[in-house]
Write a protein that holds these residues in place. Structure first.
Motif, PDB file in Angstrom:
ATOM      1  N   ASP A   1       4.270   2.868   0.284  1.00 58.32           N
ATOM      2  CA  ASP A   1       4.802   2.426   1.566  1.00 58.32           C
ATOM      3  C   ASP A   1       3.720   2.387   2.639  1.00 58.32           C
ATOM      4  N   GLN A   2       4.091   2.005   3.851  1.00 54.95           N
ATOM      5  CA  GLN A   2       3.121   1.848   4.939  1.00 54.95           C
ATOM      6  C   GLN A   2       2.474   3.168   5.351  1.00 54.95           C
TER       7      GLN A   2
ATOM      8  N   GLU B   1       6.549  -4.104   3.833  1.00 51.25           N
ATOM      9  CA  GLU B   1       6.265  -2.684   4.054  1.00 51.25           C
ATOM     10  C   GLU B   1       5.820  -1.964   2.779  1.00 51.25           C
TER      11      GLU B   1
ATOM     12  N   THR C   1       3.487  -2.022  -1.018  1.00 52.09           N
ATOM     13  CA  THR C   1       2.391  -2.573  -1.806  1.00 52.09           C
ATOM     14  C   THR C   1       2.605  -2.181  -3.259  1.00 52.09           C
TER      15      THR C   1
END
Length: 152
Positions: free
Chosen positions: A22-23, A124, A126
């Motif tokens: 996540d971010q 949001e 990857t």
């Protein structure tokens, strides 16, 4: 956008597990599951995107993983929590029974191309790799985790 797998593979295997970051740099697991509900999907639109939906791989009740490496337990279009038996609609993510009643699974944005290839479109997240977190964690050293000098 990252290509993941195909809708055909998800239908044949019954589910498909992958890991994302996540971010904030935290790892999480996502499941792709077949969705054959013609009336709608998690986005409220008809399931015209290859009949596949993506959900975070954990029950809303106690964060129990659905797919522990053997596929998502499902019955009649519902994802089953292996711990308490709560059942979530594979298209909407909504649970109407058991310990997780009146909750909805967190969704992950995907798109299914005309040729059936599934793409991660969630800004949001990857893509880290196919499989669960345990399959994708690596400290860069392929050797054993032990520092012991004793051999067997």
């Amino acid at each position: 956008m990252r290509e993941l797998t195909t809708a055909e593979t998800v239908r044949e295997k019954g589910s498909w597990l992958f890991t994302v970051r996540d971010q904030y740099g935290e790892l999480d697991e996502v499941i792709l599951v077949p969705c054959d509900n013609e009336s709608g999907s998690a986005s409220g639109q008809a399931s015209t995107d290859g009949g596949v939906e993506a959900w975070i791989n954990r029950c809303t009740h106690e964060a129990q993983r659905f797919d522990t490496g053997r596929g998502v337990p499902m019955r009649e279009g519902r994802i089953i929590c292996p711990k308490h038996g709560s059942m979530f609609d594979s298209c909407s993510g909504y649970c109407d029974n058991g310990e997780a009643a009146d909750t909805t699974l967190p969704s992950v944005d995907i798109s299914v191309r005309n040729d059936g290839r599934i793409v991660l479109t969630d800004d949001e997240l990857t893509f880290v790799g196919e499989g669960g977190i345990d399959d994708n964690e690596s400290d860069g050293d392929d050797g054993p985790a032990s520092t012991s000098h004793i051999g067997f």
